[in-house]
Design a protein around this motif. Sequence first.
Motif, PDB file in Angstrom:
ATOM      1  N   GLU A 143     120.616 120.209  32.144  1.00 42.16           N
ATOM      2  CA  GLU A 143     121.492 119.920  31.007  1.00 42.16           C
ATOM      3  C   GLU A 143     122.780 119.246  31.474  1.00 42.16           C
ATOM      4  O   GLU A 143     123.284 118.319  30.825  1.00 42.16           O
ATOM      5  CB  GLU A 143     121.802 121.221  30.260  1.00 42.16           C
ATOM      6  CG  GLU A 143     120.590 121.808  29.541  1.00 42.16           C
ATOM      7  CD  GLU A 143     120.771 123.264  29.171  1.00 42.16           C
ATOM      8  OE1 GLU A 143     121.925 123.758  29.248  1.00 42.16           O
ATOM      9  OE2 GLU A 143     119.769 123.929  28.834  1.00 42.16           O
ATOM     10  N   PHE A 144     123.300 119.703  32.605  1.00 46.35           N
ATOM     11  CA  PHE A 144     124.515 119.103  33.168  1.00 46.35           C
ATOM     12  C   PHE A 144     124.267 117.646  33.560  1.00 46.35           C
ATOM     13  O   PHE A 144     125.054 116.746  33.220  1.00 46.35           O
ATOM     14  CB  PHE A 144     124.961 119.917  34.387  1.00 46.35           C
ATOM     15  CG  PHE A 144     126.030 119.250  35.213  1.00 46.35           C
ATOM     16  CD1 PHE A 144     127.345 119.211  34.782  1.00 46.35           C
ATOM     17  CD2 PHE A 144     125.713 118.652  36.421  1.00 46.35           C
ATOM     18  CE1 PHE A 144     128.336 118.584  35.539  1.00 46.35           C
ATOM     19  CE2 PHE A 144     126.694 118.032  37.193  1.00 46.35           C
ATOM     20  CZ  PHE A 144     128.008 117.998  36.751  1.00 46.35           C
ATOM     21  N   VAL A 145     123.151 117.395  34.255  1.00 47.35           N
ATOM     22  CA  VAL A 145     122.825 116.031  34.698  1.00 47.35           C
ATOM     23  C   VAL A 145     122.541 115.122  33.501  1.00 47.35           C
ATOM     24  O   VAL A 145     122.985 113.970  33.462  1.00 47.35           O
ATOM     25  CB  VAL A 145     121.628 116.054  35.672  1.00 47.35           C
ATOM     26  CG1 VAL A 145     121.129 114.638  35.958  1.00 47.35           C
ATOM     27  CG2 VAL A 145     122.008 116.746  36.976  1.00 47.35           C
ATOM     28  N   ASP A 146     121.804 115.634  32.517  1.00 45.74           N
ATOM     29  CA  ASP A 146     121.505 114.835  31.318  1.00 45.74           C
ATOM     30  C   ASP A 146     122.788 114.438  30.595  1.00 45.74           C
ATOM     31  O   ASP A 146     122.920 113.304  30.100  1.00 45.74           O
ATOM     32  CB  ASP A 146     120.598 115.626  30.367  1.00 45.74           C
ATOM     33  CG  ASP A 146     119.168 115.731  30.879  1.00 45.74           C
ATOM     34  OD1 ASP A 146     118.824 114.989  31.823  1.00 45.74           O
ATOM     35  OD2 ASP A 146     118.406 116.561  30.342  1.00 45.74           O
ATOM     36  N   ALA A 147     123.744 115.350  30.514  1.00 44.18           N
ATOM     37  CA  ALA A 147     125.006 115.055  29.832  1.00 44.18           C
ATOM     38  C   ALA A 147     125.818 114.012  30.596  1.00 44.18           C
ATOM     39  O   ALA A 147     126.496 113.173  29.981  1.00 44.18           O
ATOM     40  CB  ALA A 147     125.818 116.339  29.666  1.00 44.18           C
ATOM     41  N   LEU A 148     125.730 114.034  31.915  1.00 40.78           N
ATOM     42  CA  LEU A 148     126.447 113.041  32.731  1.00 40.78           C
ATOM     43  C   LEU A 148     125.875 111.644  32.551  1.00 40.78           C
ATOM     44  O   LEU A 148     126.601 110.655  32.482  1.00 40.78           O
ATOM     45  CB  LEU A 148     126.367 113.409  34.220  1.00 40.78           C
ATOM     46  CG  LEU A 148     127.302 114.488  34.761  1.00 40.78           C
ATOM     47  CD1 LEU A 148     127.022 114.695  36.239  1.00 40.78           C
ATOM     48  CD2 LEU A 148     128.768 114.090  34.566  1.00 40.78           C
ATOM     49  N   ALA A 149     124.544 111.574  32.508  1.00 43.35           N
ATOM     50  CA  ALA A 149     123.845 110.284  32.408  1.00 43.35           C
ATOM     51  C   ALA A 149     124.347 109.294  33.467  1.00 43.35           C
ATOM     52  O   ALA A 149     124.569 108.120  33.184  1.00 43.35           O
ATOM     53  CB  ALA A 149     124.010 109.704  30.996  1.00 43.35           C
ATOM     54  N   SER A 150     124.537 109.795  34.686  1.00 45.65           N
ATOM     55  CA  SER A 150     125.063 108.951  35.765  1.00 45.65           C
ATOM     56  C   SER A 150     123.936 108.179  36.443  1.00 45.65           C
ATOM     57  O   SER A 150     122.922 108.768  36.844  1.00 45.65           O
ATOM     58  CB  SER A 150     125.778 109.814  36.809  1.00 45.65           C
ATOM     59  OG  SER A 150     126.099 109.046  37.953  1.00 45.65           O
ATOM     60  N   PRO A 151     124.087 106.866  36.611  1.00 45.15           N
ATOM     61  CA  PRO A 151     123.072 106.083  37.322  1.00 45.15           C
ATOM     62  C   PRO A 151     122.993 106.426  38.809  1.00 45.15           C
ATOM     63  O   PRO A 151     122.051 106.018  39.485  1.00 45.15           O
ATOM     64  CB  PRO A 151     123.540 104.638  37.113  1.00 45.15           C
ATOM     65  CG  PRO A 151     125.017 104.744  36.871  1.00 45.15           C
ATOM     66  CD  PRO A 151     125.211 106.037  36.151  1.00 45.15           C
ATOM     67  N   GLN A 152     123.966 107.193  39.295  1.00 46.61           N
ATOM     68  CA  GLN A 152     123.975 107.566  40.709  1.00 46.61           C
ATOM     69  C   GLN A 152     123.090 108.773  41.013  1.00 46.61           C
ATOM     70  O   GLN A 152     122.851 109.076  42.177  1.00 46.61           O
ATOM     71  CB  GLN A 152     125.406 107.884  41.167  1.00 46.61           C
ATOM     72  CG  GLN A 152     126.333 106.687  41.231  1.00 46.61           C
ATOM     73  CD  GLN A 152     127.711 107.094  41.733  1.00 46.61           C
ATOM     74  OE1 GLN A 152     128.679 107.124  40.977  1.00 46.61           O
ATOM     75  NE2 GLN A 152     127.801 107.409  43.014  1.00 46.61           N
ATOM     76  N   ILE A 153     122.602 109.441  39.962  1.00 49.62           N
ATOM     77  CA  ILE A 153     121.820 110.659  40.158  1.00 49.62           C
ATOM     78  C   ILE A 153     120.352 110.418  39.829  1.00 49.62           C
ATOM     79  O   ILE A 153     120.015 109.945  38.741  1.00 49.62           O
ATOM     80  CB  ILE A 153     122.352 111.819  39.297  1.00 49.62           C
ATOM     81  CG1 ILE A 153     123.819 112.100  39.620  1.00 49.62           C
ATOM     82  CG2 ILE A 153     121.517 113.076  39.513  1.00 49.62           C
ATOM     83  CD1 ILE A 153     124.452 113.160  38.730  1.00 49.62           C
ATOM     84  N   ALA A 154     119.478 110.745  40.777  1.00 54.70           N
ATOM     85  CA  ALA A 154     118.039 110.800  40.523  1.00 54.70           C
ATOM     86  C   ALA A 154     117.672 112.284  40.503  1.00 54.70           C
ATOM     87  O   ALA A 154     117.941 113.011  41.462  1.00 54.70           O
ATOM     88  CB  ALA A 154     117.276 110.074  41.616  1.00 54.70           C
ATOM     89  N   TYR A 155     117.067 112.737  39.417  1.00 51.05           N
ATOM     90  CA  TYR A 155     116.886 114.176  39.206  1.00 51.05           C
ATOM     91  C   TYR A 155     115.446 114.483  38.807  1.00 51.05           C
ATOM     92  O   TYR A 155     114.835 113.764  38.009  1.00 51.05           O
ATOM     93  CB  TYR A 155     117.843 114.657  38.108  1.00 51.05           C
ATOM     94  CG  TYR A 155     117.702 116.106  37.744  1.00 51.05           C
ATOM     95  CD1 TYR A 155     118.344 117.095  38.488  1.00 51.05           C
ATOM     96  CD2 TYR A 155     116.930 116.488  36.655  1.00 51.05           C
ATOM     97  CE1 TYR A 155     118.215 118.433  38.150  1.00 51.05           C
ATOM     98  CE2 TYR A 155     116.794 117.830  36.306  1.00 51.05           C
ATOM     99  CZ  TYR A 155     117.438 118.803  37.062  1.00 51.05           C
ATOM    100  OH  TYR A 155     117.302 120.117  36.722  1.00 51.05           O
TER     101      TYR A 155
END
Length: 382
Positions: free
Chosen positions: A48-60
């Motif tokens: 949920e934290f990563v989805d809210a960030l929507a950062s292109p730097q994160i592969a999850y």
Amino acid sequence: MQPLLSIAIATKDREQYCIKTIQSILSFKDDRIQITVADNSNTTKVKEFVDALASPQIAYLYDNSPISSIDNFNRAMEMTTGEYICLLGDDDGILPEAMDYLEWAKLNNIDSFCCKDTIPYFWPGAHPSYESGGLFVSKFTEGKKKVDAKKELVKLLEAGIVNYMFFDLPKSYHGFVKKDIMLEIKEKSGNFYGALSPDIFSVVAIALSCKNHYIIDKPLTIAGVCRTSTTADQFKGLHSGELKDMPHLRNRKVPYVWDKDIPEFYSVTTIWGDSGLNSIDAMKMPEYRQYFNIYPLVAQALLMNRKQILNYMIEKCEKLRKEKKIGKLVFWSRVSFSVLGLVIDKGKRMYRDSFASKSVVIENVEDILQAFKLYNQTVNKS
């Protein structure tokens, strides 16, 4: 654009720490960094934290099905696309100065480099002396030293694969390695990480693969210890017993075969020994097994776990001794000499440290993000 650095994180049920670690890395605002997270947690808090960030730097990747810890590490590494990789725990951190060294490594075609020391940080509740968190800051230089990784590996094997952090070896965990080297390891061994300990497996595999390796005096990563970490458990005398009790064996797809040259009991020391020899076999370089010295490994295990499983360790060492047809007097006298050697070495390190510059201890450090800020303030003030 290809990232210069991919930071791989495998996490399970330590959501609060993982989220803070991600936040601390993103606070650098450096688009040369990629973060890959393989999440095997029972909750979706990190997702949920990563989805809210929507950062292109994160592969999850989220998958809460039963998988082994090694499989999770491999998933985190599989997602990396950077020129260099660094494996971090979900309670660890990295300093932005690492990017300057990575530019230097790329310019000079360096396969791997790692720091002489990391920055220790105990999260609140992880250490009885630092209940509100403790960060250690020591003086350093910015020197660089080229090291023959294979010669250093031989030294480690002769020392029984004990205390690998005291050797100038390459590593992916808190170290920096070309992704091409990791791909070469995967091609030879079948995966990026194998055996039971990903850090020791990769130390040996990278040492057998890289040509240009450097040791940096300046620390570039923060070694976090949270309440539920292996290091914190060691303060409580945990992580010892029968092989069947090892959490490392959970959810493995095929039964694990313990190395024939390692006594059959569960301890940090024997896991390191087993994983190191497993890596040599996986890399198809069995000639390096000849350098392995069993006696320091047995000595270290006895020193570390004598209060928990002394009689059980002696029983299993006797079983191995008989299988190897080593005389009882020869075996135990060599173990005794190794115990003495380890004690003397520890005394020498403590003596040297007493004359070296003392660490600055910063207390009441609530998380890795604050640890990163306080470290920079302390170093800049010095």
